[in-house]
Design an enzyme around this catalytic site. Structure first.
Site, PDB file in Angstrom:
ATOM      1  N   ARG A   1       0.864  -1.343  -0.103  1.00  0.00           N
ATOM      2  CA  ARG A   1       0.044  -0.068  -0.083  1.00  0.00           C
ATOM      3  C   ARG A   1       0.747   1.195  -0.100  1.00  0.00           C
ATOM      4  NH1 ARG A   1      -2.696   2.954   4.766  1.00  0.00           N
ATOM      5  NH2 ARG A   1      -3.653   4.284   3.843  1.00  0.00           N
TER       6      ARG A   1
ATOM      7  N   HIS B   1      -2.950  10.872   1.349  1.00  0.00           N
ATOM      8  CA  HIS B   1      -2.276  10.742   2.680  1.00  0.00           C
ATOM      9  C   HIS B   1      -1.891  11.887   2.984  1.00  0.00           C
ATOM     10  CE1 HIS B   1      -0.790   7.094   5.145  1.00  0.00           C
ATOM     11  NE2 HIS B   1      -0.503   8.164   5.635  1.00  0.00           N
TER      12      HIS B   1
ATOM     13  N   GLU C   1      -7.422   8.115   6.752  1.00  0.00           N
ATOM     14  CA  GLU C   1      -7.557   8.541   8.174  1.00  0.00           C
ATOM     15  C   GLU C   1      -7.985  10.154   8.135  1.00  0.00           C
ATOM     16  OE1 GLU C   1      -3.756   8.119  10.562  1.00  0.00           O
ATOM     17  OE2 GLU C   1      -3.952   5.958  10.538  1.00  0.00           O
TER      18      GLU C   1
ATOM     19  N   ASN D   1      -7.114   1.226  10.022  1.00  0.00           N
ATOM     20  CA  ASN D   1      -5.900   1.388  10.577  1.00  0.00           C
ATOM     21  C   ASN D   1      -5.886   1.325  12.108  1.00  0.00           C
ATOM     22  OD1 ASN D   1      -4.941   1.953   8.196  1.00  0.00           O
ATOM     23  ND2 ASN D   1      -4.458   4.169   8.556  1.00  0.00           N
TER      24      ASN D   1
ATOM     25  N   TYR E   1      -4.135   0.856  16.056  1.00  0.00           N
ATOM     26  CA  TYR E   1      -2.745   0.866  16.843  1.00  0.00           C
ATOM     27  C   TYR E   1      -3.199   0.701  18.389  1.00  0.00           C
ATOM     28  CZ  TYR E   1      -0.341   2.703  12.714  1.00  0.00           C
ATOM     29  OH  TYR E   1       0.001   2.823  11.422  1.00  0.00           O
TER      30      TYR E   1
ATOM     31  N   GLU F   1      -3.140  -0.686   8.074  1.00  0.00           N
ATOM     32  CA  GLU F   1      -2.163  -0.239   8.920  1.00  0.00           C
ATOM     33  C   GLU F   1      -2.069  -0.900  10.272  1.00  0.00           C
ATOM     34  OE1 GLU F   1      -1.360   4.166   9.496  1.00  0.00           O
ATOM     35  OE2 GLU F   1      -1.478   4.399   7.381  1.00  0.00           O
TER      36      GLU F   1
HETATM   37  O1  IFM Z   1       2.635   7.322  10.243  1.00  0.00           O
HETATM   38  C1  IFM Z   1       1.304   7.227  10.577  1.00  0.00           C
HETATM   39  C2  IFM Z   1       0.727   7.212   9.017  1.00  0.00           C
HETATM   40  O2  IFM Z   1       1.024   7.928   8.187  1.00  0.00           O
HETATM   41  C3  IFM Z   1      -0.990   7.199   9.326  1.00  0.00           C
HETATM   42  N1  IFM Z   1      -1.163   6.100  10.441  1.00  0.00           N
HETATM   43  C4  IFM Z   1      -0.547   6.360  11.737  1.00  0.00           C
HETATM   44  C5  IFM Z   1       0.848   5.993  11.315  1.00  0.00           C
HETATM   45  C6  IFM Z   1       1.897   6.321  12.728  1.00  0.00           C
HETATM   46  O3  IFM Z   1       1.654   7.482  13.364  1.00  0.00           O
END
Ligand code: IFM
Length: 458
Positions: free
Chosen positions: A78, A122, A168, A294, A296, A362
């Site tokens: 990606r 992005h 995002e 995405n 985290y 992500e």
């Molecule tokens: O680096 C970023 C990415 O560009 C977008 N999502 C989170 C990642 C980590 O912060």
């Protein structure tokens, strides 16, 4: 020896990157300026004083990284397109050298049997559109974005079959316009919902355009999904957490899947409501082929009476361990390692939004990696992180989620926005002075995971 999670046949294993974070070549071959070029060149905006002028230099050499992907057995990649590289002013005259760069990149990926997933936006908005319309604060930018999508799809659509309109949108609007920590560095809370709405409108308009040009393409959007929990089990913190969930998550999900914004949030924000024109919500809510997730970490929300409108404060940083529970672990970003949250989100999307096709577009972690005396980069924390999160993804598939692929953030250490190069998310280490790449232990772990998958006939 770690246990490898198992995925269904045909599952895609990839990594993700974005143009500004890796390409460099910021002022070459006719590329226009993006808001990130301007922002990073503004003293005080990037913690380390660095810029993405050179980044990982993939504008001059993408083949080295494709060879690495191939060596690791990755079968998807990606990446994003720099809008001002293709259209230096955001609209109007096309830069043929910019398009040619992406065309060569796509050809090289296909040659290596790596499926390209292309993100159109992005965060690197053309500065010209920022100057003219305030970026997505202006409705015009949504329409112009659809034209840009058309230019790119006309050129690459014969070979690229997976398109992601935006990355995002919450983060871009919130960090860029509300908080000002990201480009364009505005601190104008009253613009926040305008930007978010216009981003979604841009998404919907681009989906229409891509479908018309490339009927066999799969089109989606990538959202950052946030686990939001009340800081304390009080009614006020619960209410604050509900609102924060609406702000960061369901504002986007409900618009895309239900054609409306959360009513409670809309009531609460009163005069900040987005400028919705007749027909907008239908454009935003047209069917998509997949959702990019995405994921985290999680954050905790507490009620704060003095915060206007939301009365809520979101804290994603370290907190006191709960009595009797193991102490939480944090990445170098200060984000809690919380794999369960990925499972919960994949299941919530499956249950609440009609079992959409999902890709984790992500997931990954920054740690303070160093090159050891043996010349290698030992990153056991990242291996443990990936193992734990991927296992939760595999569990979600078993429990009914239609998850088709997993993209690790990120292939190689790159420009982590306001943090500069100080945060290393890659499974490949980059010496930013020499551009030397060293595959980290986590990269080799990913290779073993994929081999294991293949050996078990999947
Ligand atoms: O680096 C970023 C990415 O560009 C977008 N999502 C989170 C990642 C980590 O912060």
């Amino acid at each position: 020896m770690t246990e490898f999670p198992q995925f269904p046949p045909g599952f895609l294993f990839g990594t993700a990157t974005s143009a500004y974070q890796i390409e460099g070549g910021w002022h070459e071959d006719g590329k226009g300026l993006s808001i990130w070029d301007v922002f990073s060149h503004t003293p005080g905006k990037i913690k380390t004083g660095e810029t993405g002028d050179v980044a990982c230099d993939t504008y001059h050499d993408f083949q080295t990284d494709i060879d690495i992907m191939r060596e690791l057995g990755l079968n998807a990649y990606r990446f994003s397109i720099s809008w001002p590289r293709v259209l230096p002013l955001g609209m109007g005259e096309v830069n043929p050298k910019g398009l040619d760069y992406y065309s060569r990149l796509v050809d090289a990926l296909l040659e290596a049997e790596i499926t390209p997933f292309v993100t159109l936006f992005h965060w690197d908005m053309p500065q010209a559109l920022m100057d003219a319309y305030g970026g997505f604060a202006g409705r015009e930018t949504a329409l112009i974005f659809a034209d840009y999508a058309e230019v790119v799809v006309r050129h690459l659509g014969d070979r690229v079959k997976h398109w992601i309109t935006l990355n995002e949108p919450w983060e871009h609007a919130w960090l860029g316009y509300f908080v000002g920590e990201h480009a364009p560095g505005r601190r104008r809370p009253w613009e926040y919902f305008r930007v978010a709405h216009h981003e979604l409108l841009a998404h919907g308009m681009a989906v229409e355009r891509i479908r018309a040009l490339s009927p066999d393409a799969q089109v989606g959007i990538t959202l950052g999904m946030h686990t939001i929990e009340p800081a304390r089990p009080t009614a006020k913190d619960r209410e604050a957490a509900r609102l924060a969930d609406q702000l960061t998550n369901t504002f986007f999900l409900d618009a895309i899947y239900r054609g409306r914004y959360p009513a409670e949030l809309m009531r609460r924000i009163r005069f900040l409501r987005p400028p919705i024109q007749p027909g907008d919500m239908a454009i935003i809510a047209q069917p998509i082929d997949f959702l990019g997730v995405n994921y985290y970490s999680r954050g905790f929300v507490s009620h704060r009476w003095y915060i206007p409108l939301f009365r809520a404060w979101l804290d994603e940083g370290p907190r006191q361990p709960e009595p009797g529970a193991p102490p939480p672990q944090y990445t170098a970003m200060g984000w809690e390692v919380y794999p369960q949250g990925l499972y919960d989100w994949l299941m919530r999307l499956t249950q609440d939004y009609g079992r959409p096709v999902l890709y984790v577009t992500e997931n990954g972690a920054a740690f303070d990696d160093v090159v050891s005396k043996d010349g290698r980069v030992h990153d056991p924390d990242r291996i443990a992180f990936l193992q734990a999160y991927m296992s939760q993804a595999a569990r979600a598939i078993q429990d009914g989620a239609d998850l088709r692929g997993y993209f690790i953030w990120t292939l190689m250490d790159n420009f982590e926005w306001a943090e500069g190069f100080s945060k290393r998310f890659g499974i490949v280490y980059v010496d930013h002075r020499t551009q030397q790449r060293i595959i980290k232990d986590s990269g080799y772990w990913v290779r073993e995971l994929i081999r294991h998958q293949q050996a078990s006939g999947r």
